[in-house]
Design a protein around this motif. Structure first.
Motif, PDB file in Angstrom:
ATOM      1  N   GLN A 109     -47.647 -80.306 -55.812  1.00 13.78           N
ATOM      2  CA  GLN A 109     -48.709 -79.411 -55.037  1.00 13.78           C
ATOM      3  C   GLN A 109     -48.140 -78.164 -54.720  1.00 13.78           C
ATOM      4  N   ARG A 110     -46.692 -77.847 -54.971  1.00 14.93           N
ATOM      5  CA  ARG A 110     -46.024 -76.789 -54.875  1.00 14.93           C
ATOM      6  C   ARG A 110     -46.651 -75.369 -55.352  1.00 14.93           C
ATOM      7  N   VAL A 111     -46.831 -74.442 -54.149  1.00 10.65           N
ATOM      8  CA  VAL A 111     -47.121 -73.066 -54.510  1.00 10.65           C
ATOM      9  C   VAL A 111     -46.187 -72.081 -53.915  1.00 10.65           C
ATOM     10  N   ASP A 112     -45.539 -71.289 -54.571  1.00  7.05           N
ATOM     11  CA  ASP A 112     -44.668 -70.355 -53.917  1.00  7.05           C
ATOM     12  C   ASP A 112     -45.227 -69.158 -53.284  1.00  7.05           C
ATOM     13  N   THR A 113     -44.884 -69.209 -52.015  1.00  9.20           N
ATOM     14  CA  THR A 113     -45.338 -68.075 -51.075  1.00  9.20           C
ATOM     15  C   THR A 113     -44.642 -67.303 -50.456  1.00  9.20           C
ATOM     16  N   GLU A 114     -44.948 -66.071 -49.896  1.00 10.82           N
ATOM     17  CA  GLU A 114     -44.250 -64.889 -49.270  1.00 10.82           C
ATOM     18  C   GLU A 114     -44.532 -65.247 -47.717  1.00 10.82           C
ATOM     19  N   VAL A 115     -43.484 -65.110 -46.758  1.00 14.36           N
ATOM     20  CA  VAL A 115     -43.469 -65.573 -45.687  1.00 14.36           C
ATOM     21  C   VAL A 115     -43.407 -64.411 -44.431  1.00 14.36           C
ATOM     22  N   ILE A 116     -44.488 -64.545 -43.438  1.00 15.49           N
ATOM     23  CA  ILE A 116     -44.179 -63.749 -42.211  1.00 15.49           C
ATOM     24  C   ILE A 116     -44.263 -64.553 -41.020  1.00 15.49           C
ATOM     25  N   THR A 117     -43.188 -64.367 -40.248  1.00 13.36           N
ATOM     26  CA  THR A 117     -43.139 -65.168 -39.130  1.00 13.36           C
ATOM     27  C   THR A 117     -43.447 -64.315 -37.863  1.00 13.36           C
ATOM     28  N   SER A 118     -44.243 -64.687 -36.750  1.00 17.14           N
ATOM     29  CA  SER A 118     -44.717 -63.793 -35.819  1.00 17.14           C
ATOM     30  C   SER A 118     -44.637 -64.569 -34.654  1.00 17.14           C
ATOM     31  N   THR A 119     -44.415 -64.055 -33.284  1.00 12.45           N
ATOM     32  CA  THR A 119     -44.544 -64.669 -31.936  1.00 12.45           C
ATOM     33  C   THR A 119     -45.440 -63.860 -31.058  1.00 12.45           C
ATOM     34  N   MET A 120     -46.301 -64.703 -30.586  1.00 11.74           N
ATOM     35  CA  MET A 120     -47.280 -64.038 -29.625  1.00 11.74           C
ATOM     36  C   MET A 120     -47.323 -65.062 -28.349  1.00 11.74           C
ATOM     37  N   GLY A 121     -46.957 -64.316 -27.476  1.00  9.18           N
ATOM     38  CA  GLY A 121     -46.492 -65.438 -26.053  1.00  9.18           C
ATOM     39  C   GLY A 121     -45.409 -66.379 -26.500  1.00  9.18           C
ATOM     40  N   ASN A 122     -45.952 -67.618 -26.376  1.00  5.94           N
ATOM     41  CA  ASN A 122     -45.146 -68.553 -26.804  1.00  5.94           C
ATOM     42  C   ASN A 122     -45.463 -69.333 -28.289  1.00  5.94           C
ATOM     43  N   TYR A 123     -46.475 -68.690 -28.846  1.00  9.96           N
ATOM     44  CA  TYR A 123     -47.056 -69.262 -30.008  1.00  9.96           C
ATOM     45  C   TYR A 123     -46.078 -68.606 -31.198  1.00  9.96           C
ATOM     46  N   TRP A 179     -54.622 -66.625 -35.357  1.00  8.91           N
ATOM     47  CA  TRP A 179     -55.185 -66.043 -36.832  1.00  8.91           C
ATOM     48  C   TRP A 179     -56.042 -64.954 -36.576  1.00  8.91           C
ATOM     49  N   LYS A 180     -57.060 -65.238 -35.757  1.00  7.23           N
ATOM     50  CA  LYS A 180     -58.064 -63.952 -35.860  1.00  7.23           C
ATOM     51  C   LYS A 180     -57.394 -62.832 -35.227  1.00  7.23           C
ATOM     52  N   HIS A 181     -56.609 -62.948 -34.294  1.00  7.67           N
ATOM     53  CA  HIS A 181     -55.809 -61.943 -33.797  1.00  7.67           C
ATOM     54  C   HIS A 181     -55.004 -61.169 -34.856  1.00  7.67           C
ATOM     55  N   PHE A 182     -54.069 -61.917 -35.304  1.00  7.89           N
ATOM     56  CA  PHE A 182     -53.336 -61.240 -36.458  1.00  7.89           C
ATOM     57  C   PHE A 182     -54.017 -60.678 -37.589  1.00  7.89           C
ATOM     58  N   LEU A 183     -55.191 -61.249 -38.073  1.00  4.21           N
ATOM     59  CA  LEU A 183     -55.990 -60.580 -39.148  1.00  4.21           C
ATOM     60  C   LEU A 183     -56.682 -59.296 -38.527  1.00  4.21           C
ATOM     61  N   THR A 184     -56.941 -59.109 -37.156  1.00  2.00           N
ATOM     62  CA  THR A 184     -58.040 -57.928 -36.756  1.00  2.00           C
ATOM     63  C   THR A 184     -57.002 -57.048 -36.144  1.00  2.00           C
ATOM     64  N   LYS A 185     -55.757 -57.516 -35.353  1.00  2.00           N
ATOM     65  CA  LYS A 185     -55.169 -56.505 -34.781  1.00  2.00           C
ATOM     66  C   LYS A 185     -53.823 -56.301 -35.385  1.00  2.00           C
ATOM     67  N   GLY A 186     -53.151 -57.178 -36.199  1.00  2.00           N
ATOM     68  CA  GLY A 186     -52.143 -56.835 -37.003  1.00  2.00           C
ATOM     69  C   GLY A 186     -50.968 -57.032 -35.882  1.00  2.00           C
ATOM     70  N   GLU A 187     -49.950 -56.275 -35.761  1.00  5.11           N
ATOM     71  CA  GLU A 187     -48.525 -56.507 -35.015  1.00  5.11           C
ATOM     72  C   GLU A 187     -49.024 -56.172 -33.619  1.00  5.11           C
ATOM     73  N   VAL A 188     -50.129 -55.598 -33.321  1.00  5.67           N
ATOM     74  CA  VAL A 188     -50.076 -55.180 -31.932  1.00  5.67           C
ATOM     75  C   VAL A 188     -50.184 -56.471 -31.276  1.00  5.67           C
ATOM     76  N   GLY A 189     -49.736 -56.430 -29.986  1.00  5.90           N
ATOM     77  CA  GLY A 189     -49.671 -57.401 -28.931  1.00  5.90           C
ATOM     78  C   GLY A 189     -48.910 -58.528 -29.514  1.00  5.90           C
ATOM     79  N   LEU A 190     -48.115 -58.327 -30.672  1.00 10.56           N
ATOM     80  CA  LEU A 190     -47.015 -59.556 -30.901  1.00 10.56           C
ATOM     81  C   LEU A 190     -45.635 -59.183 -30.212  1.00 10.56           C
ATOM     82  N   SER A 191     -45.030 -60.058 -30.013  1.00  8.11           N
ATOM     83  CA  SER A 191     -43.545 -59.831 -29.446  1.00  8.11           C
ATOM     84  C   SER A 191     -42.559 -59.653 -30.629  1.00  8.11           C
TER      85      SER A 191
END
Lengths: 368, 595
Positions: B514-528, B476-488
């Motif tokens: 409880q439903r809220v509509d959201t926009e989705v991004i999927t990312s891969t970092m290592g095997n996370y 989470w911290k990585h995605f917030l601060t570095k964005g796509e850098v380091g993501l495969s």
């Protein structure tokens, strides 16, 4: 004076038709309420079929609270257990009580003691006038087996194009019903639609949807429904008198009598439909490809008058090649009495063309 | 002659009565004409470049997005030509498609920058009833060489219809609208309007049987509500897949009663199985719709994209339970075949027998496996990430983070203090990503990217019972601060429902609420593998899911709430953590220390 008057009359009629057309446009009000109401009075039927382009499903109309079902007298009923899906998804089995081939309908009964089903009633229906050309209609059926269980029937809307006799003739198109029919502008008679409901826009029952019907000569389809009050002649065997008697029945009288178990079985009349008369006796049709050689001609018959002679070989009927006896018979069957057809035939090494005016079949055979 | 007179009089009376009625009819006619005139400019005649073949479409936004059928754009290739009713021909490019649903989104290129297109509003197809009126517009038989659409008018013959797939599992019409409104070849992809001029469906198919491929009084339109579920996927250029439950059902009519739909088979890897659904359970409702026939079931499952979560109610014996189920895919295999060698994900340009991109629209097309047009995926991802930036600039705080607060674990009577440190520890020349989590007196240290991945995966689901909250914090911290850098990989997903649990962590009576509509991004970092959920309304990050394997695994679910500003940056002060359907604990953050 008379002529002027006639014109006035016609003008008034024309106005009248326009008036009706205008109110038809007003029929834009939704019909959702009517649709739901009619749907509850209908059933989906499942029986035998699934081969030779014959569907194994159909549509039916509830005509009593106890589960009497009016439907088309077709092949899907030829099974001991006909499956019925009600509008709410309940399933039952049904049996055929009685059929009327001349009206092309049958009455079934759900195989269970129930007494609560919404249904169409026929009180006063027999004396109601037929719907008219241009009347606005709704057609309900389970065409193409789109609906199962509690899914509602398909509904379509259209107008009655004409109220006329359905005259199917063998060779052109063989209609299972011969009598007064509603002809529809909507493509309602699809697979499985027969036995469905035709109503006016108030949801009042007008007729029973007919079967798929196609003219083999024009390759066009016709969509029709049998009006509930249209009468046909039926034949019954009078055992005491030892002869057949002719009665008139309609879907209304059929249902009313059949509901109380009083509809007496009828015999299917053999439709006299030999086509028009030409008077040619051909050679014995020994093999499947026997050519149409003339063996004999009845005296004074259309063919004799046209100048045909024994041993002539018929080649063409109205330009259509007839290489075999079978082809000749099929070709000639399509014509009505009174029609003039061109026959081309070979005599020796001559090709001769002649016009032959067909007549009605003579009462007694003129010659053997 | 005199005896005719009364009849004539009667006729005239009747005529005048009939004439007295038309004001209503004329008004309805005028309304209808007005509606048709209003929507006509939004109908698109779609042609393959060169005019060979085509269909219809309908504009749904002023920047030129238009809906059509997949089977219309499949033969045209990624670029096509689009004629509007005013006779102007535009270049068009494929945006996204849904092959099973037979839907495609295309975009018309404006002639000059800032040009606004006319467009139609989308209606609510769940309000359509059999017996309603409908208007179809399109280009039957490709008649209109000047692109003026043909109008047909008719009745809705049925709703919630099911029509099985037509060939190789694609073009399955679920929950569709049946019409007697005449549609013919060429109408495909065109709009079905209600009398308000709202798009309620996309016309695409009919029942033909013996009468040849022309109108037989039975046409079908894909319901617009199904398309709305896929709209995010379509706009993101995805080759979207439909959902399956991972279970087979059969409707039985016990004692000829009302049908009961029971599970006959269920896959082990199905989320539904992990949530407790078993063979012989009766499916009562799915996504809040009652199930009483196979067609119902197929209708309801068929309208959702793969990966969506929907509530399902089942009954077993006397008990009835609602679960929230993640839907599997219908089209592609869930389990990757590792025996096959990896192929280059880039397909050859211009597949055999298909036209490659041509003309001025070609520069808006990027081919990539798994996408209809990758160009739009990149575009939508960048738009979403740019919109997220209003929550603060995190790029300047890429150093060590320290979070402090309280956590009450599931079985604990009292809350404990916690301290979480997210840092990159210097080891020689390189840095070792690490998270240290101290709950009460107990501290755990996790090396986020250890050398031996295979052995370590289960050990990295720390703290125990959370499914991996510690690596989740780092990612989470990585995605917030570095964005796509380091993501495969970083891909824009579609729109998905998200179900934040109540803040008291109670089990809600109805998940749908409880439903809220959201926009989705999927990312891969290592095997996370992480799925990020952004609120559709304000692009706030509502939470994310973290997996360490592709399939057959529950993710660690983190729900963010109580957003407050910390030196100009919006940060969540409540993190609810769930794993395997169980609440692990809620972290209440009292202080953030970001460097």
């Amino acid at each position: 004076m008379t002529r002027i008057f006639t014109y006035t009359c016609k003008f008034a009629l024309a106005c009248c038709v326009i008036g009706i057309a205008a109110t038809n446009v007003a029929a834009q009000a939704p019909v959702t309420g009517v649709v739901g109401d009619v749907n509850k009075r209908m059933v989906k039927l499942f029986g035998i079929g699934g081969f030779k382009n014959l569907p194994s499903y159909g549509s039916g109309i509830l005509v009593s609270a106890k589960g009497h079902i009016l439907t088309v007298n077709n092949h899907i009923l030829n099974t001991p257990g006909i499956l019925v899906h009600l509008y709410d998804g309940r399933q039952y089995q049904a049996k055929v009580l009685v059929r009327e081939p001349e009206l092309d309908v049958a009455l079934l009964k759900i195989d269970e003691e129930i007494n609560f089903l919404p249904h169409f009633t026929f009180e006063g229906a027999a004396t109601k006038p037929l719907a008219e050309n241009g009347d606005w209609i709704l057609a309900f059926s389970n065409q193409f087996k789109i609906a199962l269980r509690d899914e509602p029937m398909s509904v379509q809307r259209g107008v009655i194009m004409s109220v006329a006799d359905l005259r199917g003739r063998r060779g052109v198109f063989d209609a299972p019903y011969a009598g007064e029919a509603y002809f529809l502008d909507v493509i309602a008679c699809n697979p499985g639609a027969a036995g469905g409901v035709l109503t006016n826009r108030k949801g009042e029952l007008l007729g029973v949807l007919g079967r798929e019907l196609k003219s083999t000569s024009t390759n066009t389809w016709v969509n029709y429904a049998v009006p509930i009050q249209a009468t046909v002649e039926v034949q019954r065997l009078d055992v005491k008198a030892g002869k057949t008697v002719t009665n008139k029945e309609s879907i209304v009288t059929f249902v009313q009598k059949a509901l109380v178990g009083k509809y007496e079985a009828t015999v299917k009349a053999k439709r006299e439909d030999k086509g028009a008369y030409h008077g040619i006796t051909l050679v014995v049709n020994a093999v499947s490809s026997t050519p149409p050689y003339v063996e004999e001609l009845a005296q004074g018959s259309p063919a004799a008058l046209a100048g045909l002679q024994p041993d002539d070989l018929i080649l063409y009927v109205d330009g259509e090649s007839v290489p075999t006896i079978k082809n000749f018979r099929e070709a000639i069957k399509a014509y009505e009495p009174g029609r003039e057809v061109t026959i081309q035939f070979q005599r020796g090494n001559q090709l001769i063309s002649a016009k032959m005016k067909l007549t009605a079949q003579p009462k007694a055979p003129v010659s053997k | 002659m005199r005896r005719y007179l009364p009849a004539v009089a009667a006729l005239f009376v009747f005529t005048s009565l009939a004439v007295a009625q038309p004001p209503m009819a004329l008004k309805q006619e005028a309304d209808r004409v007005a509606v048709i005139a209003r929507v006509k400019p939004t109908v698109v005649a779609v042609f393959a470049r060169g005019g060979q073949g085509g269909g219809t479409g309908v504009l749904i936004s002023d920047d030129g997005y238009a809906l059509t059928n997949f089977h219309v754009v499949a033969p045209t290739g990624p670029t096509m030509q689009c004629g509007l009713a005013d006779g102007v021909l535009y270049d068009g490019v494929l945006v996204g498609w849904d092959k099973i649903g037979d839907v495609a989104l295309i975009k018309l290129l404006p002639k000059k920058q800032g040009q606004k297109f006319p467009f139609s509003q989308m209606g609510n197809s769940d309000l359509v009833r059999e017996g309603d009126w409908s208007i179809a517009m399109g280009n039957p038989f490709l008649l209109a060489t000047d692109f003026t659409p043909t109008v047909t008018f008719g009745l809705v013959s049925g709703v919630h219809r099911y029509q099985p797939p037509a060939g190789s599992g694609l073009l399955e019409y679920t929950d569709c609208i049946q019409i007697d409104t005449s549609i013919n070849p060429g109408n495909s992809g065109g709009p079905l309007f209600n009398l308000k001029g709202e798009v309620i469906g996309i016309n695409g198919r009919g029942s033909f049987d013996k009468r040849g491929r022309i109108n037989s009084g039975v046409g079908y339109a894909i319901s617009i509500n199904q398309i709305k579920n896929f709209m995010g996927h379509l706009r993101a250029g995805l080759d979207s897949d439909h959902a399956s439950l991972g279970a087979l059902v059969r409707t039985e009519a016990e004692g000829f009663g009302i049908g009961k739909t029971n599970v006959t088979t269920i896959l082990d890897e199905a989320d539904a199985a992990r949530r407790g659904l078993q063979v012989d359970d009766q499916i009562v409702s799915f996504a809040d719709r009652l199930i009483s026939s196979d067609n119902h079931y197929k209708n309801v499952v068929g309208i959702f994209p793969r990966g969506w979560r929907v509530p399902l109610v089942y009954s077993r014996g006397d008990t009835r339970k609602e679960i929230l189920v993640r839907l599997m895919g219908a089209q592609r295999k869930e389990i990757p075949d590792t025996t096959k060698p990896k192929v280059d994900p880039k397909p050859p340009k211009g597949l055999p027998g298909k036209k490659g991109p041509q003309g001025p629209a070609a520069k808006f097309y990027v081919a990539r496996a798994g996408f209809a047009n990758y160009y739009f995926n990149k575009l939508e991802k960048e738009n979403l990430l740019a919109a997220f930036k209003k929550n603060g600039d995190f790029s300047t705080v890429g150093g060590d983070w320290k979070l402090e607060g309280k956590i009450r674990l599931l079985k604990a009577n009292f809350p404990s203090d916690f301290v979480a440190e997210i840092k990159d520890i210097k080891v020689g020349a390189s840095e070792k990503p690490t998270v240290i989590l101290k709950i009460g007196a107990f501290a755990d240290t996790l090396d986020i990217f250890p050398g031996d991945k295979e052995v370590e995966i289960s050990k990295r689901r720390m703290p125990k019972g959370s499914g991996g909250f510690m690596p989740a914090l780092y990612v989470w911290k990585h995605f917030l601060t570095k964005g796509e850098v380091g993501l495969s990989e970083c891909i824009r997903g579609g729109t998905e429902p998200f179900y934040p649990p109540p803040t008291d962590n109670s089990v809600p009576k109805e998940w749908a609420k409880q439903r809220v509509d959201t926009e989705v991004i999927t990312s891969t970092m290592g095997n996370y593998k992480t799925k990020w959920f952004y609120a559709k309304t304000d692009q706030k990050l509502l939470g994310f899911e973290l997996r360490m394997q592709e399939y057959n695994e529950d993710p660690c679910e983190v729900y963010f709430s109580d957003y407050r500003a910390v030196s100009g940056r919006q940060l969540p002060h409540r993190m609810q953590v769930y794993y395997e359907g169980v609440h692990y604990g809620t972290f209440t953050i009292t202080s953030y220390n970001l460097k």
